[in-house]
Design an enzyme around this catalytic site. Structure first.
Site, short mmCIF file in Angstrom:
data_model
loop_
_atom_site.label_atom_id
_atom_site.label_comp_id
_atom_site.label_asym_id
_atom_site.label_seq_id
_atom_site.Cartn_x
_atom_site.Cartn_y
_atom_site.Cartn_z
CB SER A 87 88.25 70.26 -13.57
OG SER A 87 88.55 71.49 -12.38
CE LYS A 142 86.97 69.17 -9.83
NZ LYS A 142 86.31 70.30 -10.29
CB SER A 177 83.84 70.78 -12.54
OG SER A 177 84.98 70.86 -12.61
CE LYS A 184 85.68 67.45 -14.72
NZ LYS A 184 85.08 68.71 -14.77
#
Length: 386
Positions: free
Chosen positions: A60, A63, A115, A224
């Site tokens: 992820s 992103k 997320s 993140k």
């Protein structure tokens, strides 16, 4: 050949104004993650690296790239209509429903903070029509705008695909670029957000445990997380101690705690071992009788134990630590040598020879004699007449 190398250096300088290079660390940290990169967020200097250019899977962390691409390209107030394809995404979601209309900025928030894989696909389709076209455009953006060299993304959310890969260094470059955008920085650092969707109302909490405060570390400004069973644990983190700002990327950690422990070690190392210094525009660097200078006052990152500054024939200044590792490289400008003024020779106008005093006196005497003779002749004529 030398000219070719010189033009390559100039191209890189125009693209990025500051080049960063690195070698594997001589200061070995006890890190469990397989891929690691620690950068100075402001100068781009590479402070620590481990397998930083090896291809790995970001999960992820993808992103981050999707978010900054959307912020750069899209209208944050535009309304996105959610498709069936977006709703069908697996993994973490913000539970969008088909036909739901959501502002683009809100989807970016749901994607980064919670997320949301569904939010990521909705963003991609809104910007470029299809996920495939989005991936193609995103890859171009990352290469041309940010300068990554070992990244290829096939989707906006990081769900596993063998052709969806990056490196710790590329991921650090993406994050460094993104946090310079105030909208991204605000969302990246958000800990809590109330979410009201058509089918789901909740309070979103960042998944990043250091940012959230579950694993306290002073100065964390954003983060993140990422995970898939094939990818393993990944983490992106930014931090600021009031003197220097850092960007840390760890990829492929086996355990969740490993990525946080590694990040703490990296930040500790960066904050204690490095500081900022400014090279003044007036400072000159000399090599082989050539002089170079920075185009502007330039911020550099230096090891607290001191640095070695070396400049080559093309004016590329290398900032090295005491172990000889290049931390940062800066392209300087060549100082043209002062041109010596050529004073034209004054042409002396040609002059006629100047008569000597003797010559002048002789002429005058002859004139007087002639004049006297004329007077005597006139006098005789007058006497005879009378």
């Amino acid at each position: 050949m030398k000219k070719f190398v010189f033009f390559i250096i100039i191209f890189l300088c125009i693209y990025s104004s500051q080049l960063t290079t690195y070698a594997e660390e001589s200061e070995q940290l006890n890190l469990k993650s397989e891929g690691v990169a620690l950068l100075d967020s402001d100068t781009g200097a590479v402070l620590y690296a481990k397998n930083a250019n090896e291809k790995m899977y970001p999960a992820s962390l993808t992103k981050i790239a999707t978010a900054i691409y959307a912020i750069d390209k899209g209208n944050l107030d535009s309304i996105v209509t959610v498709s069936e394809n977006a709703v069908r995404q697996e993994g973490t979601r913000v539970y969008l429903i088909e036909g739901e209309q959501v502002p683009l900025k809100k989807l970016i928030q749901g994607m980064l903070i919670n997320s949301g894989n569904d939010a990521a696909v909705a963003i991609a389709e809104h910007l470029d029509g299809t996920v495939e076209q989005f991936a193609e455009n995103l890859n171009i953006f990352l290469k041309t705008k940010i300068g990554v060299s070992n990244t290829h993304f096939t989707n906006p959310n990081g769900l596993f695909n063998e052709n969806h890969y990056t490196t710790a260094m590329d991921m650090a470059l993406m994050t460094n670029y993104a946090i310079k955008n105030p909208v991204f920085a605000e969302i990246f650092g958000t800990k809590v957000l109330d979410w009201k969707g058509q089918s789901w109302e909740s309070t979103l909490l960042t998944h990043h445990r250091m940012l959230k405060g579950e694993l306290p570390y002073p100065g964390i400004t954003g983060g993140k997380t990422g995970y898939t069973s094939e990818t393993k644990q990944t983490l992106a983190t930014t931090a600021d101690n009031g003197k220097i700002r850092l960007t840390a990327i760890v990829l492929k950690s086996e355990q969740k705690n490993d990525k946080y422990n590694d990040t703490s070690l990296l930040l500790d190392y960066g904050f204690h071992a490095y500081q900022h210094e400014t090279i003044k525009q007036s400072e000159l660097f000399t090599t082989d009788k050539k002089e170079f200078y920075p185009e502007n006052d330039t911020l550099i990152t230096e090891n607290v134990t001191g640095v070695i500054k070396k400049v080559n024939n093309q004016g590329l200044l290398s900032i090295e630590n005491q172990n000889g590792r290049v931390v940062q490289s800066i392209q300087l400008k060549y100082k043209e040598p002062a041109k010596s003024k050529v004073v034209p020779e004054k042409k002396t106008p040609s002059k006629e020879p100047t008569p000597s005093m003797f010559q002048i006196n002789t002429v005058v005497a002859m004139v007087i004699v002639v004049f006297a003779a004329v007077l005597m002749g006139v006098r005789k004529k007058l006497i005879k007449k009378y």
